[in-house]
Design an enzyme around this catalytic site. Structure first.
Site: not given
Lengths: 263, 458
Positions: B53-54, B195
């Site tokens: 996974t990350c 933003g």
């Protein structure tokens, strides 16, 4: 018969306690038990009503029966609405209301000398009962709305449960209740007036009985609410308060009736 | 505590390795097969699964000699990543036996995650096991350990409130909005300013079915954001018009003074006929005048509110995590008990088979050596052999059942029984095995000394 009444009251009391407990702890899954208990209480009352009907005493034959019947309808409406909406918090208000009405109904003694009401009288009591029940449910929704609104305004998140009903849903449901309840209650007032006129009209002193005035005031409040909602876009906060005001009037009417039959 | 489980894990995570190291070991889904085959090709490795996974890269494996397997795997990983083995070793952690099971359980229950309680990890752990099955590198040991991991993950999710509340600013905003609106289908979200955080929240709301309108002082910037999110633009000069359409406003401009003032919102509310309005102000300095919050049917959440909510949720998760850790301990203990039982079962079955088989063979020989025996006498002979065999089996069976599960003496007792009787008990695992393999003693065992096919009634 007395046992059945006692068991009913106990079941409603237990369900009330469970729903109130849920409100304080917001534990997921706790409402299922509460709902189950309420269903039992509801079924018991249905049986009780059936027995009374068999004995020739239908739910709208007297104030006493009608008051209990309002509680029954509120509980039914709550159970029914719970199928579609997440309304567990409403249980903490609706179920104690049903309990109170049931107890009130059982406290009021039967009226042995009451005149036979006839079809018109019964129609009036039935419509009034239905109207009050629907408005009562609208009031429950209004309380929930105001409570949730306060929490959101104050950003008190700590107790925010994920299974709360959104404000928009509460507001919309409340409007629907009022728009159903208003015509029903209007008809109740009309049939009541006609019924009294048939009985020979009221004496001047009787016409100013506070419950009649109060009933008309409550009817006006709900009427204003509907008009303001459609015409001036009154919703949310103000609509909730007006609903509560109208219901407070109705509740007073109910209370006055009960007190009068006690005296 | 030794558990006698030939299971190990070697890996690195957000706790031990920086992103650039994790990146080197990360793998794309289409590479999984090749990587797993590479791992499985290593001599000491019997079964292997890869969780990538990350935030973590972990290799779960079953091997008779876990330490040797880990050493081989470490070399293999360093080669694959193109780094020095020593350098990689600084970031790697290895756990064997019960510790490896414990680690897997914690990972699956989302207790080892960067954001504790995040829900994706369970799916990723499932995927890792499914991949191993698909590429035929999974077996009985992995199946047993992973199914235990799924059980604890489900239990933690069910019995604690660890994942109940969101912890990121954008998901907290959406959670807040859910308290006001019954779903976002058909609602209009107005994004004022461009933003990054506003962008995220608007995108999430769009994914839930809301229509997004973007307005910005610079039109080109608004168009850019609108195109990216899948919304439309509205001229910045007509902020009033944009507000009238909106149900949710996300403000994230860089303006010095509040842009959304009380008179502006009040006027819009009149036009909107008092419909509920939710203003999410994630700008610093604020875009929404504080007095706006006093208006009826208008709700405002600023960055501090959202941050506080996210923090509270995070704290809540930590408390829940303590309860979850205790559950993991319980489940590991339960798992060990079951696992040891699974080792004992096949040994008992094999022992019964061996002894009853021997008794039957001897009875057959005796019957053959005594011609002229009647059916009754033959039956008596077989019954005698069976009775003696079962009497002799009784005590060892009871001893194995009782002592085989003992964490210290159990494994040696089971091994002793296997050696003394020369029992051929299949090792746990082997590709394609399942967690339930070997759990049903009796089905394949010899239940009687009588020759097969000889139906003898008593």
């Amino acid at each position: 018969m007395a046992t059945l009444t006692a068991v009913q009251i106990l079941a409603y009391a237990l369900a009330s306690a469970l729903f109130l407990g849920h409100l304080l702890t917001t534990r997921p899954g706790a409402t299922r038990v509460a709902r189950g208990v309420l269903l039992i209480a509801f079924a018991l009352q249905l049986v009780d009503i059936g027995i009374h009907c068999a004995g020739g005493e239908n739910p709208v034959s007297s104030t006493r029966e009608a008051v209990g019947f309002v509680g029954f309808l509120i509980a039914g409406a709550f159970l029914l609405a719970g199928l579609r909406y997440r309304l567990s918090a409403a249980g903490a208000f609706a179920v104690p209301a049903s309990l109170t009405l049931l107890v009130l109904a059982r406290v009021v003694p039967a009226e042995p000398g009451a005149p036979r009401m006839g079809a018109l009288g019964m129609t009036h009591v039935f419509l009034a009962t239905l109207g009050v029940a629907v408005f009562a449910f609208a009031a429950v929704l209004a309380v929930l709305y105001l409570r949730e609104e306060t929490r959101l305004k104050k950003k008190r998140f700590d107790r925010m449960a994920t299974d709360e009903t959104p404000l928009a849903t509460l507001d919309g449901l409340g409007l629907r209740c009022v728009s159903v309840g208003f015509p029903v209650f209007t008809l109740a007032l009309v049939t009541g007036a006609v019924w009294i006129a048939r009985l020979g009209g009221l004496a001047a002193s009787e016409a100013r009985r506070p419950e009649y005035l109060m009933a008309v005031a409550a009817w006006l409040a709900f009427g204003v609410l509907l008009l303001a909602r459609v015409g001036a876009g009154w919703r949310g906060h103000r609509a909730a308060w007006l609903t509560l005001g109208g219901f407070a009037g109705l509740f007073t009417v109910l209370l006055l009736y009960v007190l009068r039959s006690l005296s | 505590m030794p558990g006698g489980i030939d299971f190990a894990v070697l890996g690195l995570s957000h706790k031990t390795a920086p992103l650039d190291v994790r990146e080197r070991l990360a793998s794309a889904p289409e590479q999984i097969g090749e990587i797993l085959r590479g791992f499985a090709g290593l001599e000491p490795v019997r079964e292997v699964a890869l969780l990538s996974t990350c935030n973590r890269v972990e290799v779960y494996l079953a091997a008779p000699d876990p330490d040797a397997a880990i050493a081989a795997l470490r070399r293999h990983l360093a080669e694959r990543a193109g780094v020095e083995e020593l350098e990689l070793a600084n970031h790697l952690y290895a756990r064997v036996d019960v510790d490896a099971v414990h680690h897997l359980f914690r990972v699956a229950a989302s207790l080892d995650s960067l954001v504790i309680g995040e829900p994706q990890i369970l799916g990723q752990v499932k995927q890792a096991h499914d991949d191993a099955i698909a590429h035929r590198t999974a077996g009985g040991v992995l199946a047993a350990c992973f199914s235990g991991a799924f059980r604890i993950a489900r239990r933690v999710r069910r019995e604690t409130e660890i994942a109940r509340n969101p912890v990121s600013i954008s998901s907290v905003s959406i959670e807040f909005a859910r308290k006001i609106f019954d779903g976002f289908q058909g609602r209009t979200v107005l994004l004022v300013g461009a933003g990054k955080m506003g962008d995220l929240a608007a995108r999430a709301l769009h994914a839930h079915g809301a229509e997004v309108v973007v307005t910005n002082r610079t039109l080109s910037r608004a168009q850019e954001v609108a195109a990216r999110i899948g919304g439309r633009t509205h001229p910045f000069e007509d902020l009033h018009g944009a507000l009238v359409q909106a149900d949710i406003v996300i403000a994230s401009t860089g303006a010095r003074r509040p842009l959304l003032t009380r008179p502006l919102i009040e006027a819009a509310q009149k036009k909107r006929r008092g419909r509920l309005l939710f203003l999410i102000d994630i700008a610093v300095p604020r875009d929404v005048e504080p007095e706006v919050a006093q208006l009826a049917n208008v709700f405002v959440a600023d960055i501090d509110d959202l941050q506080r909510l996210a923090d509270e949720h995070r704290d809540g998760r930590r408390t829940q995590a303590d309860r979850a850790e205790a559950m993991v301990e319980q489940e590991v203990a339960r798992f060990l008990e079951g696992y040891r039982g699974r080792r004992v079962g096949p040994t008992i079955v094999a022992l019964r088979d061996r002894v009853l088989e021997t008794a039957r063979a001897e009875a057959e020989r005796a019957v053959a050596a005594l011609p002229g025996l009647g059916e009754r006498e033959q039956r008596a002979m077989f019954d005698l052999a069976e009775a003696i065999a079962k009497k002799l089996l009784h005590r060892p069976q009871v001893a194995l059942k009782k002592g085989g599960g003992d964490p210290v003496d159990g494994p040696s007792l089971v091994t002793a029984a296997q050696r003394l009787f020369e029992l051929d008990v299949p090792e746990e695992g082997g590709a394609g095995g399942t967690a339930e393999a070997g759990e049903k003693p009796g089905e394949t065992s010899a239940e009687s000394v009588r020759p097969a096919g000889q139906a003898v009634g008593r």
